[in-house]
Design a protein around this motif. Sequence first.
Motif, PDB file in Angstrom:
ATOM      1  N   MET A   1       0.854  -1.196   0.000  1.00  0.00           N
ATOM      2  CA  MET A   1       0.000   0.000   0.000  1.00  0.00           C
ATOM      3  C   MET A   1       0.888   1.244   0.000  1.00  0.00           C
ATOM      4  N   SER A   2       0.541   2.188  -0.843  1.00  0.00           N
ATOM      5  CA  SER A   2       1.357   3.397  -0.814  1.00  0.00           C
ATOM      6  C   SER A   2       0.724   4.399   0.145  1.00  0.00           C
ATOM      7  N   PHE A   3       1.556   4.959   0.977  1.00  0.00           N
ATOM      8  CA  PHE A   3       1.106   5.812   2.064  1.00  0.00           C
ATOM      9  C   PHE A   3       2.044   7.003   2.050  1.00  0.00           C
ATOM     10  N   ASN A   4       1.529   8.198   2.084  1.00  0.00           N
ATOM     11  CA  ASN A   4       2.440   9.343   2.104  1.00  0.00           C
ATOM     12  C   ASN A   4       2.229  10.162   3.374  1.00  0.00           C
ATOM     13  N   PHE A   5       3.015  11.206   3.497  1.00  0.00           N
ATOM     14  CA  PHE A   5       2.981  11.983   4.733  1.00  0.00           C
ATOM     15  C   PHE A   5       1.618  12.657   4.947  1.00  0.00           C
ATOM     16  N   GLY A   6       1.009  13.126   3.850  1.00  0.00           N
ATOM     17  CA  GLY A   6      -0.313  13.760   3.945  1.00  0.00           C
ATOM     18  C   GLY A   6      -1.345  12.804   4.537  1.00  0.00           C
ATOM     19  N   LEU A   7      -1.335  11.565   4.057  1.00  0.00           N
ATOM     20  CA  LEU A   7      -2.281  10.569   4.576  1.00  0.00           C
ATOM     21  C   LEU A   7      -1.997  10.242   6.029  1.00  0.00           C
ATOM     22  N   LEU A   8      -0.715  10.236   6.367  1.00  0.00           N
ATOM     23  CA  LEU A   8      -0.341   9.956   7.759  1.00  0.00           C
ATOM     24  C   LEU A   8      -0.896  11.044   8.680  1.00  0.00           C
ATOM     25  N   ILE A   9      -0.747  12.308   8.266  1.00  0.00           N
ATOM     26  CA  ILE A   9      -1.226  13.408   9.090  1.00  0.00           C
ATOM     27  C   ILE A   9      -2.761  13.331   9.210  1.00  0.00           C
ATOM     28  N   LYS A  10      -3.404  12.921   8.122  1.00  0.00           N
ATOM     29  CA  LYS A  10      -4.861  12.760   8.158  1.00  0.00           C
ATOM     30  C   LYS A  10      -5.247  11.679   9.175  1.00  0.00           C
ATOM     31  N   ALA A  11      -4.518  10.569   9.141  1.00  0.00           N
ATOM     32  CA  ALA A  11      -4.775   9.490  10.107  1.00  0.00           C
ATOM     33  C   ALA A  11      -4.526   9.987  11.523  1.00  0.00           C
ATOM     34  N   ALA A  12      -3.515  10.838  11.682  1.00  0.00           N
ATOM     35  CA  ALA A  12      -3.196  11.382  13.012  1.00  0.00           C
ATOM     36  C   ALA A  12      -4.323  12.295  13.502  1.00  0.00           C
ATOM     37  N   PHE A  13      -4.866  13.084  12.578  1.00  0.00           N
ATOM     38  CA  PHE A  13      -6.001  13.958  12.926  1.00  0.00           C
ATOM     39  C   PHE A  13      -7.172  13.138  13.441  1.00  0.00           C
ATOM     40  N   ASN A  14      -7.372  11.979  12.829  1.00  0.00           N
ATOM     41  CA  ASN A  14      -8.477  11.117  13.236  1.00  0.00           C
ATOM     42  C   ASN A  14      -8.089  10.171  14.363  1.00  0.00           C
ATOM     43  N   SER A  15      -6.916  10.435  14.974  1.00  0.00           N
ATOM     44  CA  SER A  15      -6.408   9.602  16.069  1.00  0.00           C
ATOM     45  C   SER A  15      -6.324   8.128  15.680  1.00  0.00           C
ATOM     46  N   ARG A  16      -5.872   7.880  14.447  1.00  0.00           N
ATOM     47  CA  ARG A  16      -5.653   6.492  14.042  1.00  0.00           C
ATOM     48  C   ARG A  16      -4.247   6.334  13.432  1.00  0.00           C
ATOM     49  N   PRO A  17      -3.239   6.739  14.179  1.00  0.00           N
ATOM     50  CA  PRO A  17      -1.888   6.619  13.599  1.00  0.00           C
ATOM     51  C   PRO A  17      -1.399   5.168  13.647  1.00  0.00           C
ATOM     52  N   PRO A  18      -0.549   4.768  12.692  1.00  0.00           N
ATOM     53  CA  PRO A  18       0.064   3.435  12.773  1.00  0.00           C
ATOM     54  C   PRO A  18       0.989   3.374  13.999  1.00  0.00           C
ATOM     55  N   HIS A  19       1.228   2.174  14.508  1.00  0.00           N
ATOM     56  CA  HIS A  19       2.092   2.019  15.689  1.00  0.00           C
ATOM     57  C   HIS A  19       3.571   2.169  15.353  1.00  0.00           C
ATOM     58  N   LEU A  20       3.914   1.680  14.151  1.00  0.00           N
ATOM     59  CA  LEU A  20       5.334   1.686  13.781  1.00  0.00           C
ATOM     60  C   LEU A  20       5.485   2.323  12.411  1.00  0.00           C
ATOM     61  N   LEU A  21       6.290   3.363  12.361  1.00  0.00           N
ATOM     62  CA  LEU A  21       6.494   4.090  11.110  1.00  0.00           C
ATOM     63  C   LEU A  21       7.952   4.060  10.714  1.00  0.00           C
ATOM     64  N   LEU A  22       8.178   4.126   9.425  1.00  0.00           N
ATOM     65  CA  LEU A  22       9.548   4.207   8.923  1.00  0.00           C
ATOM     66  C   LEU A  22       9.649   5.429   8.011  1.00  0.00           C
ATOM     67  N   PHE A  23      10.339   6.441   8.482  1.00  0.00           N
ATOM     68  CA  PHE A  23      10.555   7.652   7.683  1.00  0.00           C
ATOM     69  C   PHE A  23      11.897   7.515   6.980  1.00  0.00           C
ATOM     70  N   HIS A  24      11.890   7.576   5.663  1.00  0.00           N
ATOM     71  CA  HIS A  24      13.171   7.499   4.953  1.00  0.00           C
ATOM     72  C   HIS A  24      13.182   8.447   3.769  1.00  0.00           C
ATOM     73  N   GLY A  25      14.376   8.654   3.228  1.00  0.00           N
ATOM     74  CA  GLY A  25      14.541   9.581   2.111  1.00  0.00           C
ATOM     75  C   GLY A  25      14.843  10.988   2.608  1.00  0.00           C
ATOM     76  N   SER A  26      15.046  11.897   1.687  1.00  0.00           N
ATOM     77  CA  SER A  26      15.405  13.286   1.965  1.00  0.00           C
ATOM     78  C   SER A  26      16.541  13.387   2.989  1.00  0.00           C
ATOM     79  N   GLY A  27      16.554  14.455   3.817  1.00  0.00           N
ATOM     80  CA  GLY A  27      17.637  14.624   4.775  1.00  0.00           C
ATOM     81  C   GLY A  27      17.150  14.489   6.204  1.00  0.00           C
ATOM     82  N   SER A  28      18.081  14.418   7.148  1.00  0.00           N
ATOM     83  CA  SER A  28      17.700  14.215   8.550  1.00  0.00           C
ATOM     84  C   SER A  28      16.894  15.400   9.083  1.00  0.00           C
TER      85      SER A  28
END
Length: 281
Positions: A1-28
């Motif tokens: 499933m493709s999931f991006n940061f926008g969708l993650l923030i939306k899930a966070a707004f609805n208090s349904r964030p995933p338990h384990l996330l992996l942020f990769h790419g770009s810079g620290s």
Amino acid sequence: MSFNFGLLIKAAFNSRPPHLLLFHGSGSVERQRAVLELAVVLNCMKDNKPCGECPACKKIQSGNHPDFQTVRPLKTSIGIEQVLSLQEKMYKKIYEGKYRICLIDEADRLTLPAANALLKIAEEPPENTVIVLSTGNVEGIIPTLRSRAQSIYFPPPSGEIWGAGAQSLKLGGGDPDLGRRIEEFGAEKVWEWLANYIRIVESGDFPGIYGIMPSEKEECLLLLQALAVCLKDMVAKGKISPEFLKETGNTAEIIKKQVNHRLAMEVLALKHMSFGGNEIG
Ligand SMILES: [Zn+2]
């Protein structure tokens, strides 16, 4: 499933964030900013979240929220004792926020036992806890842990955003962390050094290496990373053998471990000359 940061923030707004996330790419810096953004959306106390003004927002942004934990490598790796100490905190009651955020920064540096301990935690996730693995090197994370995590990829910033820093970003091979360090050091100085190094290797002018020897170990590593970006490009175009790149990477690893970077640089220049330096350029 493709999931991006926008969708993650939306899930966070609805208090349904995933338990384990992996942020990769770009810079620290970009990934750190994203973790903070997620944390404020999850913990902001106002309706128009993130408000940026409530105690939760302020504490998270200043790095003082008791429910925001960060684990980083001690020296070169993140060991099991660090994960176990985090685990102990995770199963305790949340102090004052709604969600506990545990950031594992430079997660590719997790030792195997530490990564396995995290995997165990992910199997029985503590309540209202979000673990974020952040890394610029996703290949450095064991596949079992990677597959458990909801992965969010941050694309590198484009040259236009960087404006004057575009040269540094180019020299950094699109890696914003390296680009920033090159910018601090001076992109022109780096170009000049690279041109000199290549000229020395091409002409077999070994003593010339002493004239451009970096005085500091950190500077040497920076220049080698920039050299690797140039060589990678040349290898991709079929101009030189991959050996050039491989030895450059090996030398950087050796320099990280030992005190005498000068000797390692001399050996690298000799090897590059022996590969047929006249191929470069
Ligand atoms: Zn707020």
